[in-house]
Design a protein around this motif. Structure first.
Motif, PDB file in Angstrom:
ATOM      1  N   PHE A   1      36.959  13.536  16.089  1.00  0.00           N
ATOM      2  CA  PHE A   1      36.878  13.258  14.652  1.00  0.00           C
ATOM      3  C   PHE A   1      36.604  11.775  14.487  1.00  0.00           C
ATOM      4  N   VAL A   2      35.493  11.463  13.844  1.00  0.00           N
ATOM      5  CA  VAL A   2      35.058  10.074  13.708  1.00  0.00           C
ATOM      6  C   VAL A   2      34.823   9.762  12.241  1.00  0.00           C
ATOM      7  N   GLY A   3      35.262   8.578  11.819  1.00  0.00           N
ATOM      8  CA  GLY A   3      34.981   8.122  10.465  1.00  0.00           C
ATOM      9  C   GLY A   3      35.853   8.791   9.417  1.00  0.00           C
ATOM     10  N   ARG A   4      35.354   8.799   8.180  1.00  0.00           N
ATOM     11  CA  ARG A   4      36.057   9.384   7.030  1.00  0.00           C
ATOM     12  C   ARG A   4      37.430   8.746   6.834  1.00  0.00           C
ATOM     13  N   ASN A   5      37.578   7.499   7.254  1.00  0.00           N
ATOM     14  CA  ASN A   5      38.912   6.882   7.229  1.00  0.00           C
ATOM     15  C   ASN A   5      39.486   6.818   5.823  1.00  0.00           C
ATOM     16  N   GLU A   6      38.649   6.472   4.844  1.00  0.00           N
ATOM     17  CA  GLU A   6      39.150   6.357   3.477  1.00  0.00           C
ATOM     18  C   GLU A   6      39.573   7.720   2.925  1.00  0.00           C
ATOM     19  N   LEU A   7      38.811   8.768   3.266  1.00  0.00           N
ATOM     20  CA  LEU A   7      39.148  10.101   2.783  1.00  0.00           C
ATOM     21  C   LEU A   7      40.441  10.595   3.422  1.00  0.00           C
TER      22      LEU A   7
ATOM     23  N   ILE B   1      44.185  11.528   1.584  1.00  0.00           N
ATOM     24  CA  ILE B   1      45.022  12.720   1.796  1.00  0.00           C
ATOM     25  C   ILE B   1      46.443  12.298   2.158  1.00  0.00           C
ATOM     26  N   GLU B   2      46.549  11.331   3.072  1.00  0.00           N
ATOM     27  CA  GLU B   2      47.875  10.851   3.464  1.00  0.00           C
ATOM     28  C   GLU B   2      48.627  10.269   2.273  1.00  0.00           C
ATOM     29  N   ASN B   3      47.939   9.463   1.472  1.00  0.00           N
ATOM     30  CA  ASN B   3      48.594   8.833   0.321  1.00  0.00           C
ATOM     31  C   ASN B   3      49.070   9.877  -0.688  1.00  0.00           C
TER      32      ASN B   3
ATOM     33  N   ARG C   1      41.583  19.941   7.756  1.00  0.00           N
ATOM     34  CA  ARG C   1      42.499  20.224   8.870  1.00  0.00           C
ATOM     35  C   ARG C   1      42.990  18.936   9.517  1.00  0.00           C
ATOM     36  N   HIS C   2      42.077  17.977   9.709  1.00  0.00           N
ATOM     37  CA  HIS C   2      42.465  16.694  10.311  1.00  0.00           C
ATOM     38  C   HIS C   2      43.479  15.975   9.426  1.00  0.00           C
ATOM     39  N   GLY C   3      43.274  16.017   8.105  1.00  0.00           N
ATOM     40  CA  GLY C   3      44.207  15.381   7.199  1.00  0.00           C
ATOM     41  C   GLY C   3      45.581  16.013   7.243  1.00  0.00           C
ATOM     42  N   LEU C   4      45.639  17.349   7.344  1.00  0.00           N
ATOM     43  CA  LEU C   4      46.931  18.038   7.406  1.00  0.00           C
ATOM     44  C   LEU C   4      47.652  17.740   8.721  1.00  0.00           C
ATOM     45  N   VAL C   5      46.886  17.552   9.800  1.00  0.00           N
ATOM     46  CA  VAL C   5      47.501  17.147  11.071  1.00  0.00           C
ATOM     47  C   VAL C   5      48.087  15.740  10.930  1.00  0.00           C
ATOM     48  N   LYS C   6      47.355  14.857  10.263  1.00  0.00           N
ATOM     49  CA  LYS C   6      47.799  13.473  10.110  1.00  0.00           C
ATOM     50  C   LYS C   6      49.104  13.375   9.322  1.00  0.00           C
ATOM     51  N   VAL C   7      49.295  14.273   8.352  1.00  0.00           N
ATOM     52  CA  VAL C   7      50.530  14.240   7.560  1.00  0.00           C
ATOM     53  C   VAL C   7      51.587  15.190   8.119  1.00  0.00           C
ATOM     54  N   SER C   8      51.343  15.679   9.349  1.00  0.00           N
ATOM     55  CA  SER C   8      52.322  16.480  10.108  1.00  0.00           C
ATOM     56  C   SER C   8      52.667  17.805   9.438  1.00  0.00           C
TER      57      SER C   8
ATOM     58  N   PHE D   1      46.765  20.626  -7.936  1.00  0.00           N
ATOM     59  CA  PHE D   1      45.500  20.494  -7.229  1.00  0.00           C
ATOM     60  C   PHE D   1      45.283  19.053  -6.773  1.00  0.00           C
ATOM     61  N   PHE D   2      44.590  18.930  -5.644  1.00  0.00           N
ATOM     62  CA  PHE D   2      44.119  17.635  -5.165  1.00  0.00           C
ATOM     63  C   PHE D   2      42.710  17.843  -4.632  1.00  0.00           C
ATOM     64  N   ALA D   3      41.783  16.968  -5.016  1.00  0.00           N
ATOM     65  CA  ALA D   3      40.380  17.180  -4.649  1.00  0.00           C
ATOM     66  C   ALA D   3      39.760  15.896  -4.122  1.00  0.00           C
ATOM     67  N   ILE D   4      38.869  16.059  -3.143  1.00  0.00           N
ATOM     68  CA  ILE D   4      38.095  14.938  -2.597  1.00  0.00           C
ATOM     69  C   ILE D   4      36.645  15.376  -2.462  1.00  0.00           C
ATOM     70  N   GLU D   5      35.739  14.416  -2.522  1.00  0.00           N
ATOM     71  CA  GLU D   5      34.317  14.674  -2.340  1.00  0.00           C
ATOM     72  C   GLU D   5      33.877  14.050  -1.022  1.00  0.00           C
ATOM     73  N   ILE D   6      33.157  14.830  -0.206  1.00  0.00           N
ATOM     74  CA  ILE D   6      32.792  14.383   1.125  1.00  0.00           C
ATOM     75  C   ILE D   6      31.294  14.075   1.175  1.00  0.00           C
TER      76      ILE D   6
END
Length: 275
Positions: free
Chosen positions: A86-92, A96-98, A126-133, A254-259
């Motif tokens: 998984f590379v990049g998308r750091n801000e996105l 999710i973490e915030n 999925r990567h975001g949910l892993v990051k927030v455990s 709801f929480f939404a992000i644009e990729i």
């Protein structure tokens, strides 16, 4: 517990647990009438393992698959590395973490990632949910897809087919004569079953839930709202169409992000990691 095969497996595990012959032992209770205090369960299992009830076969099967996947990764680090690229998308990812770390807001029950198909919407979620455990790296979410012409009845039927819900079969067969309000109650109850099973549903949405006008289907929003607040999301949606930011701000479930597409630097970094 009375089965000779179960007893044989327990005895074999007892002999092998202190040697390299046993890589993983995962006891699970599948009978609602059994507790961890049952005298037929050996003391060493009760002391060393957290015995949990998993009464639905579909849920138990998914848990076993996750355990097997982790074992495969333990023996094949390259496979695990490929899966975890998984590379990049750091801000996105940070957004999710915030959102999930914000103690002033309830945890969202539905997370929506919009963008072009095959751009990595589900992988980012999925990567975001892993990051927030909320899930581990070996977790493979339940996935279904919804086309633009489909609606609440199709979602209910597809969820029923997964085996994760306890909906009455007669309720499913009578969907065509059921009111929208009753269907919303059925769907919300199914979402509740998924939450209690500690599963997360991933939906590939091609215009059914979020339409071209950037509106979330009212029946879906009502089902999520009726579900109420929980500690983890129940549904993650990879949507073709973007959501209306004003609606998302008004609805805390709801929480939404644009990729967007990967930047040139991110593409280069991903290519190097794959090589």
């Amino acid at each position: 517990l009375d089965s000779k095969w179960v007893q044989a497996e327990i005895e074999r595990a007892a002999r092998s647990r202190s040697s390299v012959g046993l890589r993983k032992f995962w006891p699970v209770i599948i009978d609602t009438s059994i507790t961890y205090k049952d005298p037929r369960i050996p003391e060493w299992i009760r002391q060393e393992y957290n015995l949990k009830l998993v009464s639905r076969p579909a849920v138990a099967a998914r848990r076993i698959e996750a355990k097997l996947r982790q074992l495969h990764w333990d023996g094949s680090p390259k496979s695990a590395e490929r899966r975890r690229i998984f590379v990049g998308r750091n801000e996105l990812v940070a957004s999710i973490e915030n959102r999930f770390d914000d103690v002033d807001l309830p945890k969202p029950s539905c997370v929506i990632a919009s963008g072009l198909p095959r751009i990595g919407r589900s992988k980012l979620l999925r990567h975001g949910l892993v990051k927030v455990s909320l899930i581990d790296a070996a977790y493979e979410p339940l996935k279904i897809s919804l086309e633009r012409e489909e609606s609440i009845e199709d979602l209910i039927l597809k969820l029923f087919d997964t085996g994760l819900t306890t909906i009455n079969g007669s309720d499913v067969s009578g969907l065509l004569t059921t009111t929208v309000r009753e269907k919303v109650q059925i769907l919300s109850g199914m979402f509740g079953d998924i939450r209690r099973a500690r599963e997360i549903l991933f939906i590939e949405d091609r215009g059914c839930i979020v339409n071209y006008a950037r509106e979330i289907a009212s029946w879906f929003a009502d089902a999520i709202s009726a579900l109420g607040v929980g500690a983890r999301p129940v549904v993650c949606v990879a949507a073709t169409y973007r959501t209306d930011p004003a609606y998302i701000r008004r609805n805390q479930f709801f929480f939404a992000i644009e990729i967007p597409e990967l930047s040139p630097r991110e593409r280069s970094g991903l290519f190097k990691r794959i090589l």
